[in-house]
Design a protein around this motif. Sequence first.
Motif, mmCIF file in Angstrom:
data_model
loop_
_atom_site.group_PDB
_atom_site.id
_atom_site.type_symbol
_atom_site.label_atom_id
_atom_site.label_comp_id
_atom_site.label_asym_id
_atom_site.label_seq_id
_atom_site.Cartn_x
_atom_site.Cartn_y
_atom_site.Cartn_z
ATOM 1 N N THR A 146 0.837 -1.193 0.000
ATOM 2 C CA THR A 146 0.000 0.000 0.000
ATOM 3 C C THR A 146 0.876 1.249 0.000
ATOM 4 O OG1 THR A 146 -0.168 0.490 2.379
ATOM 5 C CG2 THR A 146 -1.501 -1.333 1.548
ATOM 6 N N ASP A 147 0.240 2.395 -0.131
ATOM 7 C CA ASP A 147 1.002 3.650 -0.105
ATOM 8 C C ASP A 147 1.309 4.115 1.319
ATOM 9 O OD1 ASP A 147 -1.511 4.456 0.698
ATOM 10 O OD2 ASP A 147 -1.809 5.921 -0.916
ATOM 11 N N VAL A 148 0.891 3.318 2.325
ATOM 12 C CA VAL A 148 1.224 3.639 3.720
ATOM 13 C C VAL A 148 1.923 2.458 4.395
ATOM 14 C CG1 VAL A 148 -0.549 5.388 4.081
ATOM 15 C CG2 VAL A 148 -1.131 2.981 4.429
ATOM 16 N N ASP A 198 -7.347 3.280 -4.263
ATOM 17 C CA ASP A 198 -6.172 4.095 -4.578
ATOM 18 C C ASP A 198 -4.983 3.796 -3.685
ATOM 19 O OD1 ASP A 198 -7.433 5.401 -6.658
ATOM 20 O OD2 ASP A 198 -8.210 7.002 -5.379
ATOM 21 N N SER A 199 -5.228 3.325 -2.468
ATOM 22 C CA SER A 199 -4.139 3.103 -1.509
ATOM 23 C C SER A 199 -3.494 1.723 -1.646
ATOM 24 C CB SER A 199 -4.646 3.285 -0.079
ATOM 25 O OG SER A 199 -5.033 4.617 0.167
ATOM 26 N N ILE A 200 -4.295 0.710 -1.957
ATOM 27 C CA ILE A 200 -3.762 -0.650 -2.039
ATOM 28 C C ILE A 200 -3.223 -0.897 -3.446
ATOM 29 C CG2 ILE A 200 -4.286 -3.108 -1.842
ATOM 30 C CD1 ILE A 200 -6.453 -2.378 0.178
ATOM 31 N N GLU A 201 -1.941 -1.128 -3.545
ATOM 32 C CA GLU A 201 -1.298 -1.306 -4.844
ATOM 33 C C GLU A 201 -1.410 -2.737 -5.354
ATOM 34 O OE1 GLU A 201 2.620 0.018 -3.954
ATOM 35 O OE2 GLU A 201 2.015 2.097 -3.607
ATOM 36 N N SER A 202 -1.315 -3.719 -4.480
ATOM 37 C CA SER A 202 -1.447 -5.120 -4.880
ATOM 38 C C SER A 202 -1.679 -5.973 -3.646
ATOM 39 C CB SER A 202 -0.192 -5.609 -5.628
ATOM 40 O OG SER A 202 0.963 -5.390 -4.845
#
Length: 283
Positions: free
Chosen positions: A69-71, A120-124
């Motif tokens: 994720t982006d965090v 939008d936050s979870i990339e994979s």
Amino acid sequence: MFVNMVNANCRGKLPLNVVLLAVLGSCLVPGCGPGSPVPSTPPTRMGVQKPEGAPDVQEYTAWRPFFMTDVGDVSGSDMIGTGFAFQLSEESKPVFVTALHLFGTGGGLEADIRPTELHDSIESTFLSDVFGATDGVKQIGAPYEPCDQAAEQKVTETDVVAFDLVGRFKPAMLELSEQSVQPGQRLWMVTAVFAGASPSQKCHALKVTDVEDGIIRYRFDNERLSLKATDGAPLLFDSGEVAGMHQGGSTDEKGVFGHGITSDVLRQAIESMCLEQEADRQE
């Protein structure tokens, strides 16, 4: 934004070492992190334990989620939960579900991801079988988001997150029960535990102590059971149908206790998500 990290031609099954090097860059097995030795594979497939009265559980029923994720990321060295797949009906899309709170500070991330921020936050997101039936990991699709503000509140309160299942990956599908959960009833939590029972034991007995507003409270028969990485595990009736989802627990002087939601609440949470809208966005 969600990113498909695996080519469609090989999404069905990837060797673990390929994913480690090409996708996550970190280990997806317990006790392994950057710079640490790769542990030997535990003998989880030897002498599968089935308690008396437990339902028959198919292979590929319970899974460990890992995500980027982006965090922050959760890799195999940070096993934090369990999840499972089902369909609301024969005509509906299959979904993978787990506990929403895993995608936040409680799961080791830098911040909590709100339901409307999931896509939008979870990339994979990847899954590994909790019982070691396969040594590969499976990439799944994007998370579903609530359709409106009221649905966002429902998803937050019920602590549920659902993902699209894509490609050739076909986990075993559980069936949501329409039966009501009653105090005094026996249920079974399905996942592998880290202590207190054999890692090959699929079902762990519990007794319901209270049911109110879709929240189930219970105590486990095994007073030494570890609940590490069990949040999101399915709760089954003796019949094998889903009674609900386990979402947390702890210990006290009497033993091990837990709480979760009923299958009815789980169904309502999924119905509040825009499954078709997400499908259109991915096309």
